[in-house]
Design an enzyme around this catalytic site. Structure first.
Site, PDB file in Angstrom:
ATOM      1  N   GLY A 131      21.034 -46.043  10.427  1.00 31.13           N
ATOM      2  CA  GLY A 131      22.398 -45.089  10.016  1.00 31.13           C
ATOM      3  C   GLY A 131      21.411 -44.434   8.889  1.00 31.13           C
ATOM      4  CB  ILE A 157      27.687 -43.156  20.189  1.00 34.82           C
ATOM      5  CG1 ILE A 157      25.688 -43.754  19.816  1.00 34.82           C
ATOM      6  CG2 ILE A 157      27.333 -41.450  20.988  1.00 34.82           C
ATOM      7  CD1 ILE A 157      25.112 -42.837  18.490  1.00 34.82           C
ATOM      8  CB  THR A 158      32.101 -40.464  18.935  1.00 36.79           C
ATOM      9  OG1 THR A 158      32.073 -40.042  16.825  1.00 36.79           O
ATOM     10  CG2 THR A 158      33.358 -39.580  18.536  1.00 36.79           C
ATOM     11  N   GLY A 242      27.644 -29.899  10.680  1.00 38.17           N
ATOM     12  CA  GLY A 242      28.520 -31.218  11.146  1.00 38.17           C
ATOM     13  C   GLY A 242      29.042 -31.192  10.524  1.00 38.17           C
ATOM     14  NE  ARG A 243      25.368 -33.917   5.781  1.00 41.12           N
ATOM     15  CZ  ARG A 243      23.795 -34.373   5.862  1.00 41.12           C
ATOM     16  NH1 ARG A 243      23.522 -33.050   5.120  1.00 41.12           N
ATOM     17  NH2 ARG A 243      23.322 -34.595   6.590  1.00 41.12           N
ATOM     18  N   GLY A 340      56.491 -48.894  -0.811  1.00 43.77           N
ATOM     19  CA  GLY A 340      56.314 -49.886   0.502  1.00 43.77           C
ATOM     20  C   GLY A 340      56.918 -49.229   1.507  1.00 43.77           C
ATOM     21  CD  GLU A 363      29.543 -35.047  11.519  1.00 42.71           C
ATOM     22  OE1 GLU A 363      28.154 -34.441  11.425  1.00 42.71           O
ATOM     23  OE2 GLU A 363      29.834 -35.085  12.404  1.00 42.71           O
ATOM     24  CB  THR A 365      27.045 -42.690   3.001  1.00 44.69           C
ATOM     25  OG1 THR A 365      26.196 -42.545   2.723  1.00 44.69           O
ATOM     26  CG2 THR A 365      27.044 -43.854   4.976  1.00 44.69           C
ATOM     27  CB  SER A 366      29.951 -40.698  -0.642  1.00 44.84           C
ATOM     28  OG  SER A 366      31.234 -40.369  -0.480  1.00 44.84           O
TER      29      SER A 366
END
Ligand SMILES: Cc1cc2nc3c(=O)[nH]c(=O)nc-3n(C[C@H](O)[C@H](O)[C@H](O)COP(=O)(O)OP(=O)(O)OC[C@H]3O[C@@H](n4cnc5c(N)ncnc54)[C@H](O)[C@@H]3O)c2cc1C
Length: 379
Positions: A131, A157-158, A242-243, A340, A363, A365-366
């Site tokens: 990944g 995959i989207t 993309g980011r 709630g 796309e 990770t942090s």
């Protein structure tokens, strides 16, 4: 700098709000609960010009800049983050890859169909074992005359099932060599090209995520994008743009959650007064509003650089990293403000909270964004 919406952005915002009222909002809960990917909505978004926002008019797109693109993703994500995510993946990844690196014939062949929504696009980089470390991929492409034979599986995959076309990065050289991967365009129906398992997800449930499987899949060399060996380098550049789109998606989620919480805080009374009148709640909203505006400024900055073809790897990563963490924080605080009721499906904040988590993962990770930013600041 003027940060107010220009005429195109106003038009896009109004159009999405009107469209959403009839075609998105009434169905969001059903799509989320039942993991329905509403293909028909994307066909309609194509008619509205939102499936090829950055594609030039000559290839059937809207020919807009990142300013309008960010507006479109943000407005769609306020209505339903899953729609924002799918629209972003289609525009930035699949379409964006062909737009940035395809030749004229490839652009003529595929961009018009993608930009009008006739085709829904997928983009396959990630695999089960690779990944963050996508360069270590196992999917191979081996030359066979004018064809290349692909074997392997792409994961997460989207649009892997509903997509009509995919840009896929496969290994054509040695493992570990960043110049050893190549990008191929593969249309649905190609021999040896299948969809696999669909993921059952925490959030973004109306955005389809599944496997793409290649079993001796035979692809003609005309479907190679750019040069052999350039696929991974191209993918990294595609992710730069993309980011911005994931940052815009995050901004939409944060704004949606904030607006719900602000409204609720003025309506809900406890101890004889609206809960907004408690400083503990008002200060939460002040923090949320400040972080949202900061996200917005980072996104405007990276969009400005991208629009002007300037280097923006660091700025795009900063926008994605910060905005996605803010989306998680703001939506979590929105649930807290609703108490709630925030924990129930009667209000949208629980969905924003679940959906937001994808933004710190997809796309890059942090942690990977911090790696990118720290490498860039040393340059
Ligand atoms: C809903 C959804 C849609 C997606 N759509 C697509 C798509 O369309 N196309 C596509 O190709 N991919 C797609 N992805 C994949 C996505 O990009 C990856 O999930 C993401 O890059 C992280 O990879 P991973 O899940 O394998 O996590 P891993 O890489 O295994 O990471 C696990 C953890 O280790 C950390 N970590 C890893 N390496 C480092 C390091 N060097 N330093 C510090 N920490 C590290 C990570 O930050 C993370 O916290 C999608 C994922 C999801 C969930």
């Amino acid at each position: 700098m003027d940060f107010s919406y220009n005429d195109n952005q106003k038009m896009i915002s109004d159009m999405i709000q009107k469209f959403g009222e009839y075609h998105i909002t009434p169905y969001v809960r059903d799509w989320d609960e039942n993991q329905i990917f509403p293909v028909h909505v994307f066909k309609k978004l194509g008619e509205l010009g939102l499936m090829g926002v950055l594609v030039p008019v000559e290839y059937g797109g809207s020919g807009f800049t990142y300013n309008e693109y960010v507006t479109a993703i943000q407005e769609l994500s306020i209505l339903d983050p899953s729609i924002g995510l799918s629209m972003a993946a289609h525009n930035s990844l699949c379409t964006g890859h062909i737009l940035q690196f395809g030749n004229k014939d490839q652009k003529n062949k595929w961009l018009k169909k993608l930009a009008t929504g006739e085709f829904i696009g997928a983009w396959g980089l990630t695999e089960h074992n690779t990944g963050s470390d996508a360069g270590g991929m196992a999917t191979t492409a081996v030359k066979d005359g004018e064809y290349w034979i692909l074997n392997g599986t792409k994961n997460f995959i989207t649009h892997a099932i509903s997509g009509d076309i995919a840009v896929v990065i496969a290994r054509t050289g040695e493992k570990g060599d960043s110049r050893g991967m190549t990008a191929f365009v593969i249309e649905k129906g190609t021999d040896g090209f299948f969809s696999g398992k669909k993921e059952d997800k925490l959030g973004m449930r109306a955005s389809e995520t599944a496997e793409l499987i290649f079993d001796n899949c035979k692809v003609h060399e005309n479907n190679i994008i750019g040069d052999i060996g350039e696929g991974f380098v191209q993918a990294m550049k595609v992710l730069d743009g993309g980011r911005i789109s994931i940052a815009a998606l995050s901004l939409g989620i944060a704004k949606g959650a904030y607006q719900s919480a602000l409204k609720y805080s003025q309506e809900r009374e406890q101890f004889g007064k609206p809960i907004f009148d408690f400083q503990a709640i008002a200060f939460k909203l002040a923090d949320m509003a400040t972080k949202i505006e900061t996200s917005e400024l980072l996104i405007y900055n990276s969009s400005f650089l991208k629009n002007n073809s300037k280097s923006m790897t660091k700025e795009g990563s900063m926008a994605k990293y910060y905005s996605s963490e803010v989306a998680v924080e703001v939506s979590s605080e929105a649930v807290q403000i609703l108490g709630g009721y925030g924990f129930t499906k009667d209000f949208p904040v629980e969905r924003y909270y679940r959906d937001s988590k994808l933004c710190t993962i997809g796309e890059g990770t942090s942690e990977i964004q911090k790696l990118v930013i720290s490498k860039q600041i040393l340059k």
